[in-house]
Design a protein around this motif. Structure first.
Motif, short mmCIF file in Angstrom:
data_model
loop_
_atom_site.label_atom_id
_atom_site.label_comp_id
_atom_site.label_asym_id
_atom_site.label_seq_id
_atom_site.Cartn_x
_atom_site.Cartn_y
_atom_site.Cartn_z
N SER A 1 1.50 4.20 -7.00
CA SER A 1 1.03 5.44 -6.40
C SER A 1 2.07 6.54 -6.44
O SER A 1 1.76 7.71 -6.22
N ASN A 2 3.31 6.17 -6.73
CA ASN A 2 4.39 7.16 -6.82
C ASN A 2 5.46 6.61 -7.74
O ASN A 2 5.25 5.61 -8.42
N GLY B 1 0.79 -1.23 0.00
CA GLY B 1 0.00 0.00 0.00
C GLY B 1 0.82 1.27 0.00
O GLY B 1 0.27 2.36 -0.26
N ASP B 2 2.13 1.17 0.28
CA ASP B 2 2.99 2.35 0.26
C ASP B 2 3.41 2.75 -1.15
O ASP B 2 3.78 3.90 -1.39
N GLN C 1 -3.32 -0.36 -16.13
CA GLN C 1 -3.65 -0.71 -14.76
C GLN C 1 -3.77 -2.24 -14.62
O GLN C 1 -4.03 -2.94 -15.59
N VAL D 1 1.60 1.27 -4.06
CA VAL D 1 0.52 0.93 -5.00
C VAL D 1 -0.79 1.58 -4.52
O VAL D 1 -1.08 1.59 -3.32
N ARG D 2 -1.56 2.08 -5.47
CA ARG D 2 -2.85 2.70 -5.18
C ARG D 2 -3.99 1.78 -5.62
O ARG D 2 -3.93 1.20 -6.71
N ASN D 3 -5.01 1.66 -4.79
CA ASN D 3 -6.24 0.96 -5.16
C ASN D 3 -7.16 1.98 -5.83
O ASN D 3 -7.72 2.86 -5.16
N VAL D 4 -7.31 1.87 -7.14
CA VAL D 4 -8.08 2.85 -7.90
C VAL D 4 -9.56 2.47 -7.87
O VAL D 4 -9.96 1.50 -8.52
N PHE E 1 -5.32 -1.79 -9.64
CA PHE E 1 -4.08 -1.29 -9.05
C PHE E 1 -3.27 -0.46 -10.05
O PHE E 1 -3.29 -0.71 -11.25
N GLU E 2 -2.53 0.50 -9.50
CA GLU E 2 -1.53 1.24 -10.26
C GLU E 2 -0.50 1.78 -9.28
O GLU E 2 -0.81 1.95 -8.09
#
Length: 277
Positions: free
Chosen positions: A111-112, A25-26, A79, A28-31, A108-109
């Motif tokens: 996040s940074n 989760g640090d 994604q 990767v973003r849950n879109v 997922f994608e």
């Protein structure tokens, strides 16, 4: 193909220089974007869990929005789609088009800039990630995992240049696998044609015809379905979805507890109806 042997094999004390342990989760973003009117938004295709092939990063089937769907979760090219229901089926794929998908699919994608997009699909498809998903799944008939649990998954993240090198190798291997499967498919088609031609020629040469049922010692048994386990047991039941017009569909297995099984007269493990009902 997984990244476990290259990305997750090291422990905290054995990390290579530049590598570090991070939580999923640090990086990767849950879109979670919803599109209530996909047709008006110009979206033509939707993807359900049944459209995702186990252990394949490629989406080869989909439904058409114009034919009707209740799905609203939107995804875009690049994604990663991950099936959170019955994670033992190992369904994760990269989107190559705009679409909407089932609520049982997480999008997922990165996040940074810490994790490159090219490596994310293999991370999601790794044994470690799927085992974590299985271990955090809840429910008996249709166990599901949650984003908050997946976000806690820890793995060793290499520097970006190392990520690129690993991703290039893995994508090259994936391409080789696709080509090999193409050859197998072509051989399967040739086999079917050869079989049909041989039978047709044999009948012309006086081969006898028999009823298919006369070749069986007993009628096939069906109707027994064990509840899938939420973890890997090493014992599996072939799901009905594994049988398709194109032949056997790999990965369509469900893990079951050993108490559902008994040995038959040949020493093979079979479902015991008394343990199910």
């Amino acid at each position: 193909m997984t990244v476990d042997t290259t990305v997750k094999a090291q422990t905290r004390t054995e990390l290579r220089p530049g590598w570090r342990v991070v939580r999923f989760g640090d990086v990767v973003r849950n879109v979670d974007v919803n599109e209530r009117n996909p047709r008006e938004a110009g979206i033509e295709r939707y993807v359900g869990l049944d459209h995702l092939d186990p252990e394949s990063l490629h989406i080869k089937r989909w439904g058409l929005v114009e034919e009707g769907t209740t799905f609203t979760r939107k995804f875009t090219p690049g994604q990663v789609l991950f099936g959170k229901r019955r994670a033992y089926q190992r369904k994760a794929a990269v989107a190559a088009f705009d679409g909407i998908c089932s609520g049982d699919i997480l999008v997922f994608e990165p996040s940074n800039g810490e994790l490159i997009p090219e490596l994310l699909p293999f991370l999601v498809q790794s044994d470690g990630f799927f085992n974590h998903a299985l271990g955090t799944s809840a429910g008996s008939l249709s166990p599901r995992t949650k984003w908050k649990d997946l976000a806690a998954y820890e793995f060793a993240l290499p520097p970006r240049d190392e990520q690129r090198r690993i991703a290039e190798i893995l994508w090259a291997a994936d391409e080789a696998i696709l080509k090999a499967k193409g050859v197998v498919q072509a051989l399967g088609q040739y086999r079917s044609i050869f079989f049909e031609t041989t039978i047709e020629q044999g009948l012309k040469n006086g081969w006898s015809q028999v009823a298919f049922g006369s070749l069986w010692k007993a009628s096939p048994q069906s109707g027994y379905s064990a509840v899938p386990s939420t973890h890997e047991t090493g014992h599996y039941v072939l799901a009905l979805s594994a049988l398709t017009p194109r032949g056997y569909q790999e990965g369509e297995l469900k893990s079951v507890e050993t108490w559902y099984l008994r040995q038959d007269e040949y020493g093979s493990s079979i479902l015991d109806p008394k343990a199910i009902y």
